[in-house]
Design an enzyme around this catalytic site. Structure first.
Site, PDB file in Angstrom:
ATOM      1  N   GLU A  51     -13.903  -7.832  -4.757  1.00  0.00           N
ATOM      2  CA  GLU A  51     -13.696  -9.180  -4.228  1.00  0.00           C
ATOM      3  C   GLU A  51     -14.297  -9.224  -2.838  1.00  0.00           C
ATOM      4  OE1 GLU A  51      -9.459  -9.888  -4.424  1.00  0.00           O
ATOM      5  OE2 GLU A  51      -9.441  -9.175  -6.498  1.00  0.00           O
ATOM      6  N   ASP A  62      -3.359 -14.691   5.648  1.00  0.00           N
ATOM      7  CA  ASP A  62      -3.729 -13.311   5.948  1.00  0.00           C
ATOM      8  C   ASP A  62      -3.022 -12.746   7.169  1.00  0.00           C
ATOM      9  OD1 ASP A  62      -5.744 -12.530   3.938  1.00  0.00           O
ATOM     10  OD2 ASP A  62      -6.775 -14.311   4.697  1.00  0.00           O
TER      11      ASP A  62
END
Ligand SMILES: Cc1ncc(COP(=O)(O)O)c(C=O)c1O
Lengths: 269, 401
Positions: A51, A62
């Site tokens: 990815e 995140d």
């Protein structure tokens, strides 16, 4: 255009349903032109899936490691346009299935159709867009991703109600991305991933897609735990951390991967 | 009442703006809120408790003050809606109390919020003290410096103030950190968003809590001038909550001109600005589709305004919509123009406005009013928190004047 060629993600899951290791890396990190060389090294290892993160200025899902790598990548001059330029040579160096992962605003500003078209032309197999709502998937992304044979792996969490899991599984392609616990990426506060009843409950549902577990998978221990209940797992922050600290990627990347994969092979044999 | 034409639709959109662009982890929280907020807000027990607090704790209704000296200066009739006289010094308390009552009914024990100027942080910390709930406030490091009095107030109120150290270290970054906290604590935590931003239903919910401003304006104007509708309603726009509240009950009265005022910082073309609707493009920020300041690659660009409360690269989706359909008009004002308006109001009317509110006042000199027109300016907050900024600015610019 041979748009109906078999997708590499589908091909992977046809051959293999267990202990699938997916690695996440931030594009343009640690240096602008590092993406392809890193993939080339990964291609020599036992990684199954990759990815590539599209760096975004405000990555709300995140934790610090991916935030920091995104900032560095952006400061290096990474843009989606630059990424696609670099990815032109992707299929000369690897046949691994590869997804792009990013925030929806990047795709919106690039243009949704040009995005899927360029994914196809670069040999990208799928995308993960964590802030894409289901209704907008239906109306905008589903038709375009299908047109260009790009899989859209949708996300579920341990708290997603069963009826919604079914609706998401119905729409998801490539695989289902199961977030291990309710946290931002790279949250290794708890030592073991949250393999509670709800997680096992989800992976035992009769779903169309294979399931990969992501978020909080730090190393070998969490990886093998995740593989006990799902088809495999995704390592992100931990790998990005290695990219940021290593002075010898040629040596460190294969070592990192074999540390994760070795014990599982031993158990199996 | 709420309008249909300009109000949020069942899917959570104002035209093409709004929606809920959130990671799946937040789905349950947002869905729970979406499924319950209207029902709770319309229940008698909620209404009684909320209205009682607004009256006896906040001090509502806030006065609608006829500013005669200002009126003479601009040759028209100017009223100031005195949100600065609310408990804690700004309109933010209307929303913070509304949401904390909701949070309590949803059984949440831990409250988080973002703040720019610190007014929403103080309002939230106040509401938490009152209700005995744990309170964590995210605030950009730069804002912690420039709004120090509010940081001290939050600490005294028992809240934990956490510095946001990423990006421009202002409101956008504080919001990022608050969302990350929420993702990590979904089961225990309620996020009190401070403006008409964020995923649906927040923009609509916050607008409803702030709509008390225009509700009062209507009845006060009726009493004072014999009609509910003024010719103009003017409000500053950061995320856009005080403006949404001041516009809300006038949205359908299209003869009322609605004017939102953004901060252009050092000037629209300087690269140091926060005038989102002027230089931004539609995109996604903090869970909502709306105008935002961004580069070609879709990276959110760092805003700038001397005013911490307006220093935000996005804007509530309702304003993106009102802008596109031209129901409201959005102007912008520089730091210097706002500072000029601060001094002007202070010396003409004896009212020290918040720097944010001064942006609304600064357009008075840019519009051509008729003598018999009625202009309402929403004075969203008071200037105590900005004294240091005012003193420094005036010292630095002494020679320029
Ligand atoms: C006094 C005052 N006015 C206005 C604002 C801007 O917020 P909004 O546009 O949501 O009213 C703030 C924000 O901190 C504020 O403190």
């Amino acid at each position: 255009m041979k748009i109906n060629m078999q997708n590499r993600i589908d091909h992977l899951f046809e051959r293999k349903q267990k202990n699938i290791l997916s690695i996440f890396l931030t594009a343009g990190y640690p240096n602008l032109t590092d993406t392809l060389p890193i993939i080339k090294i990964l291609d020599t290892t036992e990684v199954d899936l990759l990815e590539i993160g599209i760096p975004f200025s405000d990555p709300i899902a995140d934790g610090p490691i991916i935030q920091q790598s995104s900032m560095t990548a952006l400061n290096n001059g990474t843009t989606l346009k630059v990424m696609f330029e670099q990815l032109k040579d992707l299929r000369k160096i690897t046949q691994l299935p590869i997804l792009l992962m990013g925030y929806l605003n990047s795709v919106m500003q690039y243009g949704v159709e040009p995005f899927y078209k360029n994914c196809h032309e670069s040999g990208i197999d799928g995308v993960i867009l964590p802030d894409l709502p289901l209704d907008e998937f239906d109306t905008v992304h589903k038709p375009l991703s299908e047109k260009y044979n790009i899989k859209v792996a949708l996300i579920i969490s341990p708290l997603t109600p069963v009826s919604r899991i079914k609706a998401i599984d119905e729409r998801s392609s490539g695989f289902l991305y199961l977030v291990s616990s309710n946290s931002t990426t790279g949250n290794f506060k708890t030592n073991t991933i949250n393999l509670n009843e709800s997680l096992k409950h989800i992976t035992s549902l009769p779903l169309k897609n294979k399931i990969l577990i992501g978020f909080g998978i730090k190393g070998q221990k969490e990886f093998s735990e995740a593989c006990e209940v799902a088809n495999g797992a995704i390592i992100g922050s931990s790998f990005v951390n290695l990219l940021g600290n290593s002075t010898d990627l040629q040596k460190d990347i294969p070592e990192f991967i074999s540390k994760i994969k070795e014990p599982i092979k031993t158990i199996q044999s | 009442m709420a309008t249909n034409k300009f109000n949020v639709n069942d899917q959570g959109y104002y035209g093409e703006y709004g929606g809920a662009y959130i990671p799946e982890i937040l789905f349950n929280n947002v869905e729970e809120l979406k499924n319950n907020y209207l029902q709770i807000m319309e229940s008698d027990s909620f209404k009684n408790e909320f209205e009682d607090l607004l009256k006896n704790y906040v001090g509502r209704p806030t006065p609608l003050y006829h500013a005669k000296n200002l009126s003479a200066q601009f040759n028209t009739t100017i009223y100031l809606k005195r949100e600065d006289l609310n408990h804690t010094g700004a309109h933010k308390i209307n929303n913070a109390l509304g949401q904390i009552l909701l949070a309590k009914r949803l059984g949440k024990k831990r409250i988080i919020a973002e703040t720019g100027a610190g007014q929403h942080g103080v309002a939230t910390a106040t509401a938490c003290a009152l209700m005995g709930l744990e309170c964590i406030i995210y605030m950009g490091e730069i804002d912690i410096e420039r709004q120090a009095p509010n940081v001290a107030r939050m600490n005294l109120l028992g809240a934990t103030v956490v510095a946001a150290l990423s990006g421009s270290r202002t409101l956008k970054d504080a919001t990022n950190e608050a969302i990350r906290d929420w993702i990590n604590n979904t089961e225990t935590t309620y996020y009190i968003i401070g403006s008409v931003v964020g995923p649906h239903p927040y923009p609509d919910m916050v607008a409803r809590f702030q709509s008390v401003i225009s509700k009062e304006m209507k009845s006060q104007l009726l009493q004072r001038v014999g009609k509910e509708n003024p010719d103009y309603v003017i409000a500053c726009v950061g995320g856009g909550s005080n403006a949404a509240g001041a516009f809300y009950h006038y949205l359908d009265n299209e003869e009322v001109q609605l004017i939102g005022v953004e901060a252009s910082g050092k000037g629209i073309d300087t690269g140091h600005t926060a005038a989102t609707l002027t230089i931004g493009k539609p995109g996604i920020i903090h869970g909502s589709k709306t105008y935002l300041m961004q580069n070609e690659d879709g990276q959110i660009t760092e805003p700038y305004s001397l005013s911490a409360g307006l220093d935000y690269p996005g804007i509530g989706p309702i304003h993106s919509f009102l802008h596109d359909v031209k129901r409201a008009k959005y102007l912008h004002v520089t730091d210097a123009e706002a500072m000029h308006a601060v001094v002007n109001l202070t010396q003409k009317e004896g009212i020290i406005p918040a720097l944010e509110s001064a942006h609304a006042l600064a357009v008075l000199s840019k519009l051509n009013f008729k003598e018999n027109e009625i202009v309402v300016v929403n004075l969203s907050g008071r200037g105590d928190k900005d004294l240091n900024t005012y003193i420094n600015y005036l010292n630095e610019n002494k020679h320029a004047k």
